[in-house]
Motif scaffolding. Structure first.
Motif, PDB file in Angstrom:
ATOM      1  N   GLY A 114       0.837  -1.203   0.000  1.00  0.00           N
ATOM      2  CA  GLY A 114       0.000   0.000   0.000  1.00  0.00           C
ATOM      3  C   GLY A 114       0.866   1.245   0.000  1.00  0.00           C
ATOM      4  O   GLY A 114       1.715   1.421   0.880  1.00  0.00           O
ATOM      5  N   ALA A 116       0.101   6.118   4.856  1.00  0.00           N
ATOM      6  CA  ALA A 116       0.643   5.196   5.867  1.00  0.00           C
ATOM      7  C   ALA A 116       1.798   4.389   5.288  1.00  0.00           C
ATOM      8  O   ALA A 116       2.875   4.296   5.890  1.00  0.00           O
ATOM      9  N   GLU A 121       2.254  -1.637  -4.537  1.00  0.00           N
ATOM     10  CA  GLU A 121       1.006  -0.856  -4.618  1.00  0.00           C
ATOM     11  C   GLU A 121       0.235  -1.284  -5.859  1.00  0.00           C
ATOM     12  O   GLU A 121       0.802  -1.389  -6.946  1.00  0.00           O
ATOM     13  N   ARG A 122      -1.075  -1.467  -5.696  1.00  0.00           N
ATOM     14  CA  ARG A 122      -1.842  -1.963  -6.847  1.00  0.00           C
ATOM     15  C   ARG A 122      -2.162  -0.868  -7.865  1.00  0.00           C
ATOM     16  O   ARG A 122      -2.357  -1.154  -9.036  1.00  0.00           O
ATOM     17  N   ARG A 131      -7.104   8.489  -7.581  1.00  0.00           N
ATOM     18  CA  ARG A 131      -6.858   7.105  -8.004  1.00  0.00           C
ATOM     19  C   ARG A 131      -7.859   6.153  -7.368  1.00  0.00           C
ATOM     20  O   ARG A 131      -8.410   6.427  -6.294  1.00  0.00           O
ATOM     21  N   GLN A 149     -10.728   8.224  -1.452  1.00  0.00           N
ATOM     22  CA  GLN A 149     -10.780   9.470  -0.670  1.00  0.00           C
ATOM     23  C   GLN A 149      -9.862  10.541  -1.246  1.00  0.00           C
ATOM     24  O   GLN A 149      -9.873  11.681  -0.796  1.00  0.00           O
ATOM     25  N   PRO A 191     -11.507  16.382   0.254  1.00  0.00           N
ATOM     26  CA  PRO A 191     -10.534  17.255   0.912  1.00  0.00           C
ATOM     27  C   PRO A 191      -9.762  16.534   2.007  1.00  0.00           C
ATOM     28  O   PRO A 191     -10.317  15.680   2.698  1.00  0.00           O
ATOM     29  N   HIS A 192      -8.505  16.901   2.165  1.00  0.00           N
ATOM     30  CA  HIS A 192      -7.708  16.449   3.301  1.00  0.00           C
ATOM     31  C   HIS A 192      -7.106  17.663   3.999  1.00  0.00           C
ATOM     32  O   HIS A 192      -6.659  18.598   3.351  1.00  0.00           O
ATOM     33  N   ILE A 193      -7.106  17.580   5.321  1.00  0.00           N
ATOM     34  CA  ILE A 193      -6.488  18.615   6.149  1.00  0.00           C
ATOM     35  C   ILE A 193      -5.349  17.915   6.898  1.00  0.00           C
ATOM     36  O   ILE A 193      -5.475  16.738   7.232  1.00  0.00           O
ATOM     37  N   ARG A 206      -3.911  16.068  -0.780  1.00  0.00           N
ATOM     38  CA  ARG A 206      -3.362  14.765  -0.408  1.00  0.00           C
ATOM     39  C   ARG A 206      -2.364  14.275  -1.460  1.00  0.00           C
ATOM     40  O   ARG A 206      -1.326  13.691  -1.140  1.00  0.00           O
ATOM     41  N   VAL A 211      -1.318  -7.396  -4.009  1.00  0.00           N
ATOM     42  CA  VAL A 211      -0.879  -8.454  -3.091  1.00  0.00           C
ATOM     43  C   VAL A 211      -2.101  -9.276  -2.695  1.00  0.00           C
ATOM     44  O   VAL A 211      -3.118  -8.725  -2.273  1.00  0.00           O
ATOM     45  N   ASP A 254      -5.007   3.026   8.099  1.00  0.00           N
ATOM     46  CA  ASP A 254      -6.444   2.737   8.069  1.00  0.00           C
ATOM     47  C   ASP A 254      -6.729   1.239   8.142  1.00  0.00           C
ATOM     48  O   ASP A 254      -7.851   0.843   8.454  1.00  0.00           O
ATOM     49  N   GLY A 281     -10.370  14.890  10.482  1.00  0.00           N
ATOM     50  CA  GLY A 281      -9.114  15.063   9.740  1.00  0.00           C
ATOM     51  C   GLY A 281      -7.912  14.425  10.410  1.00  0.00           C
ATOM     52  O   GLY A 281      -6.800  14.956  10.352  1.00  0.00           O
ATOM     53  N   GLY A 335      -6.805  11.018  10.088  1.00  0.00           N
ATOM     54  CA  GLY A 335      -6.258   9.767   9.549  1.00  0.00           C
ATOM     55  C   GLY A 335      -4.776   9.836   9.219  1.00  0.00           C
ATOM     56  O   GLY A 335      -4.011   8.929   9.559  1.00  0.00           O
ATOM     57  N   ALA A 336      -4.347  10.910   8.562  1.00  0.00           N
ATOM     58  CA  ALA A 336      -2.939  11.001   8.156  1.00  0.00           C
ATOM     59  C   ALA A 336      -2.044  11.158   9.383  1.00  0.00           C
ATOM     60  O   ALA A 336      -0.942  10.591   9.439  1.00  0.00           O
TER      61      ALA A 336
HETATM   62  C1  LIG Z   1     -13.648  11.229   2.594  1.00  0.00           C
HETATM   63  C2  LIG Z   1     -12.364  11.152   3.386  1.00  0.00           C
HETATM   64  C3  LIG Z   1     -11.717  12.315   3.759  1.00  0.00           C
HETATM   65  C4  LIG Z   1     -10.572  12.247   4.544  1.00  0.00           C
HETATM   66  N1  LIG Z   1     -10.012  13.408   4.978  1.00  0.00           N
HETATM   67  C5  LIG Z   1      -8.934  13.358   5.772  1.00  0.00           C
HETATM   68  C6  LIG Z   1      -8.342  14.545   6.259  1.00  0.00           C
HETATM   69  O1  LIG Z   1      -8.848  15.647   6.041  1.00  0.00           O
HETATM   70  N2  LIG Z   1      -7.206  14.449   7.000  1.00  0.00           N
HETATM   71  C7  LIG Z   1      -6.652  13.239   7.317  1.00  0.00           C
HETATM   72  O2  LIG Z   1      -5.624  13.211   7.998  1.00  0.00           O
HETATM   73  N3  LIG Z   1      -7.206  12.101   6.900  1.00  0.00           N
HETATM   74  C8  LIG Z   1      -8.320  12.120   6.136  1.00  0.00           C
HETATM   75  N4  LIG Z   1      -8.863  10.961   5.683  1.00  0.00           N
HETATM   76  C9  LIG Z   1      -8.220   9.687   6.054  1.00  0.00           C
HETATM   77  C10 LIG Z   1      -6.932   9.483   5.273  1.00  0.00           C
HETATM   78  O3  LIG Z   1      -7.188   9.438   3.893  1.00  0.00           O
HETATM   79  C11 LIG Z   1      -6.251   8.181   5.711  1.00  0.00           C
HETATM   80  O4  LIG Z   1      -6.466   7.936   7.054  1.00  0.00           O
HETATM   81  C12 LIG Z   1      -4.756   8.269   5.524  1.00  0.00           C
HETATM   82  O5  LIG Z   1      -4.459   8.665   4.228  1.00  0.00           O
HETATM   83  C13 LIG Z   1      -4.064   6.933   5.796  1.00  0.00           C
HETATM   84  O6  LIG Z   1      -4.577   5.991   4.918  1.00  0.00           O
HETATM   85  P1  LIG Z   1      -3.764   4.690   4.545  1.00  0.00           P
HETATM   86  O7  LIG Z   1      -2.472   5.049   3.907  1.00  0.00           O
HETATM   87  O8  LIG Z   1      -3.744   3.783   5.708  1.00  0.00           O
HETATM   88  O9  LIG Z   1      -4.735   4.002   3.466  1.00  0.00           O
HETATM   89  P2  LIG Z   1      -5.089   4.486   1.989  1.00  0.00           P
HETATM   90  O10 LIG Z   1      -4.818   5.904   1.783  1.00  0.00           O
HETATM   91  O11 LIG Z   1      -6.463   3.992   1.730  1.00  0.00           O
HETATM   92  O12 LIG Z   1      -4.047   3.687   1.102  1.00  0.00           O
HETATM   93  C14 LIG Z   1      -4.113   2.292   0.958  1.00  0.00           C
HETATM   94  C15 LIG Z   1      -3.305   1.922  -0.272  1.00  0.00           C
HETATM   95  O13 LIG Z   1      -3.205   0.507  -0.346  1.00  0.00           O
HETATM   96  C16 LIG Z   1      -3.386   0.094  -1.695  1.00  0.00           C
HETATM   97  N5  LIG Z   1      -3.830  -1.297  -1.654  1.00  0.00           N
HETATM   98  C17 LIG Z   1      -4.975  -1.772  -1.103  1.00  0.00           C
HETATM   99  N6  LIG Z   1      -5.019  -3.109  -1.220  1.00  0.00           N
HETATM  100  C18 LIG Z   1      -3.877  -3.491  -1.851  1.00  0.00           C
HETATM  101  C19 LIG Z   1      -3.351  -4.759  -2.235  1.00  0.00           C
HETATM  102  N7  LIG Z   1      -4.000  -5.903  -1.989  1.00  0.00           N
HETATM  103  N8  LIG Z   1      -2.154  -4.794  -2.880  1.00  0.00           N
HETATM  104  C20 LIG Z   1      -1.469  -3.630  -3.132  1.00  0.00           C
HETATM  105  N9  LIG Z   1      -1.927  -2.406  -2.766  1.00  0.00           N
HETATM  106  C21 LIG Z   1      -3.114  -2.343  -2.127  1.00  0.00           C
HETATM  107  C22 LIG Z   1      -4.437   1.077  -2.224  1.00  0.00           C
HETATM  108  O14 LIG Z   1      -4.430   1.151  -3.625  1.00  0.00           O
HETATM  109  C23 LIG Z   1      -3.972   2.374  -1.566  1.00  0.00           C
HETATM  110  O15 LIG Z   1      -3.026   3.054  -2.343  1.00  0.00           O
HETATM  111  C24 LIG Z   1     -10.027  10.991   4.917  1.00  0.00           C
HETATM  112  C25 LIG Z   1     -10.667   9.816   4.524  1.00  0.00           C
HETATM  113  C26 LIG Z   1     -11.829   9.893   3.789  1.00  0.00           C
HETATM  114  C27 LIG Z   1     -12.523   8.605   3.416  1.00  0.00           C
END
Ligand SMILES: Cc1cc2nc3c(=O)[nH]c(=O)nc-3n(C[C@H](O)[C@H](O)[C@H](O)COP(=O)(O)OP(=O)(O)OC[C@H]3O[C@@H](n4cnc5c(N)ncnc54)[C@H](O)[C@@H]3O)c2cc1C
Length: 449
Positions: free
Chosen positions: A9, A13, A32-33, A49, A54, A58-60, A106, A130, A296, A306, A308-309
């Motif tokens: 991913g 994160a 990454e897929r 993408r 998401q 918007p992201h803050i 973002r 994966v 996540d 806001g 999650g990041a």
């Molecule tokens: C509507 C919305 C608004 C948001 N706004 C905010 C905000 O304002 N501020 C903030 O801090 N957070 C915000 N968030 C949350 C934030 O986007 C995430 O918490 C943060 O980016 C961490 O996400 P992540 O990297 O764990 O997962 P993700 O960003 O979801 O990334 C997961 C990655 O894994 C990849 N993947 C999945 N399965 C596989 C697989 N089997 N093989 C290979 N790759 C795979 C996906 O393609 C993706 O690129 C928001 C979320 C949503 C839904």
């Protein structure tokens, strides 16, 4: 046995974990897929993408995110600022140095993290899904894609809220609806138009009764607006209609300087997002050693806050510090995951409590029920407390620390008492902000009246 760490991913994160682990001395690679984003920062910032839907919302980036970036990944922080991200402090008297948000899309944040990985020579494989872990004797020994097995001693699952690995190797501790449907749209300020003001750092939040709206300032003159409603509130369902959405935005005086003719132009459609849940997971007792869920994949909280990041980057820091110099990586990773689960819990519980309070209030407002009793039960509203800075700067500072994620709660007996003392003062003071439109005004605008 391979000495490699595979990060699955390339969201915030995964990218930040890969960077920190590699800098802690671990041989790391990313799978990454989705295809790789464009190299050019302006294109990458606007890039959306499928794997991270998401990215169309918007992201803050809160104070905790900025503080961790400056402490642990200063080159990424510098790169962001060099390419148009802005630092916007919370305008509250006495606000501490960490109460500063980063205004960026973002996509720009992912671009800066990816660029740092490329500089460090950490391999990123894109277009690779994966499917599962390879396990031998109860321990991870690799991961399986559609056409290959990649050896690895640790696999970090940063696959996000829909991670299939997390479904297999974690248990659900809590799963609670957020109670909000988002409708978001992105805009671009015309060349030469200065950035109009935002009320709370890089965002202007306007709480209505039965709905809420926020305007987010991003990098390079980009901004976005979202309007949220209750999932069951079909009367506001037309918010997803572009023209109806714009008619509603015109009701918010705080948004006018951004949306007036000649200032902001839409650069996206209105994008709805429904079905959001707060989900907390924990490693299954029988998960293979060396499997590390994070971001996540481990904890999702309502985007309204806001967080999650910031939560993702904090988890990456905990893991990298635990693994730096560790002899037994799977054992150190297990300890880090348990520490992370404990660290996440209060943040998660706070979001659930805030969501419960908001949905109770909104549901009462939509049903036209008296609100006094509901209001009395609500936890303190941090934005109201920031507005109250002239009357109680210490309270506003506590609210600023909470909004910035430097403190986990605002709901302490002391703060409740101070809020209770402040309410009569605020009732007679001039309002700090223009009032939100009423629900009936919003309904009329949606109907085109
Ligand atoms: C509507 C919305 C608004 C948001 N706004 C905010 C905000 O304002 N501020 C903030 O801090 N957070 C915000 N968030 C949350 C934030 O986007 C995430 O918490 C943060 O980016 C961490 O996400 P992540 O990297 O764990 O997962 P993700 O960003 O979801 O990334 C997961 C990655 O894994 C990849 N993947 C999945 N399965 C596989 C697989 N089997 N093989 C290979 N790759 C795979 C996906 O393609 C993706 O690129 C928001 C979320 C949503 C839904």
């Amino acid at each position: 046995m391979s000495d490699r760490t595979a990060v699955v991913g390339a969201g915030i994160a995964g990218l930040s974990t890969a960077l920190l682990l590699s800098r802690a001395g671990l041989r790391t690679e990313v799978h990454e897929r989705d295809p790789a984003a464009p190299d050019h920062p302006a294109e990458a910032a606007a890039h959306t993408r499928a794997g991270a839907p998401q990215s169309r919302h918007p992201h803050i980036f809160l104070g905790l995110f900025r503080r961790q970036l400056r402490e642990h990944l200063p080159d990424v922080h510098d790169d962001l600022l060099r390419h148009g991200a802005e630092e916007v402090p919370l305008q509250s008297p006495g606000a501490g140095p960490d109460q500063v948000m980063i205004a960026a899309r973002r996509g720009l944040v992912e671009w800066a993290l990816s660029r740092a990985l490329d500089r460090d020579g950490v391999p990123r494989r894109h277009g690779v899904t994966v499917r599962d872990l390879e396990v031998a004797d109860g321990a991870v020994c690799g991961l399986r894609t559609d056409d290959a097995v990649h050896p690895a001693r640790l696999v970090v699952d940063a696959c996000g809220s829909r991670s299939q690995l997390a479904r297999r190797y974690t248990t659900t501790v809590a799963d609670v609806e957020c109670g909000k449907v988002y409708n978001s749209r992105f805009y671009q300020l015309a060349e030469g138009v200065p950035r109009p003001p935002t009320r709370y750092g890089s965002v202007t939040v306007v709480d209505g009764l039965g709905f809420g709206a926020a305007l987010f300032s991003h990098d390079n003159g980009s901004f976005s607006v979202d309007v949220g409603r209750l999932p069951e509130d079909g009367d506001l369902g037309d918010l997803r209609d572009t023209r109806a959405f714009e008619r509603v935005l015109a009701l918010f005086p705080d948004f006018r300087p951004w949306l007036r003719p000649g200032a902001g132009t839409p650069v996206s459609e209105v994008v709805p997002m429904a079905g959001l849940r707060n989900v907390l997971r924990a490693l299954s007792p029988d998960a293979p050693r060396g499997y590390v869920p994070l971001g996540d994949a481990l904890c999702v909280t309502d985007p309204t806050f806001g967080r999650g990041a910031s939560l993702a980057l904090a988890q990456a820091v905990i893991l990298s510090q635990a693994l730096a110099g560790a002899e037994d990586l799977p054992r150190a990773a297990l300890r880090a995951t348990r520490d992370t689960e404990a660290w996440l819990r209060p943040w998660f519980d706070d979001v659930v409590a805030q969501d419960t309070a908001r949905t109770t209030l909104w549901r009462a407002a939509v049903a036209d029920e008296p609100l006094e009793a509901v209001l009395a039960q609500l936890p303190p509203n941090p934005f109201m407390l920031l507005d109250a800075a002239p009357h109680d700067p210490e309270l506003a500072d506590a609210a600023g620390r909470y909004v910035s994620m430097l403190d986990t709660t605002l709901d302490t007996p002391d703060l409740r008492q101070r809020v209770a003392r402040l309410v009569p003062v605020l009732m007679t003071a001039a309002p700090a902000a223009a009032p939100p439109p009423s629900r009936s005004e919003v309904l009329k605008a949606l109907a085109g009246d």
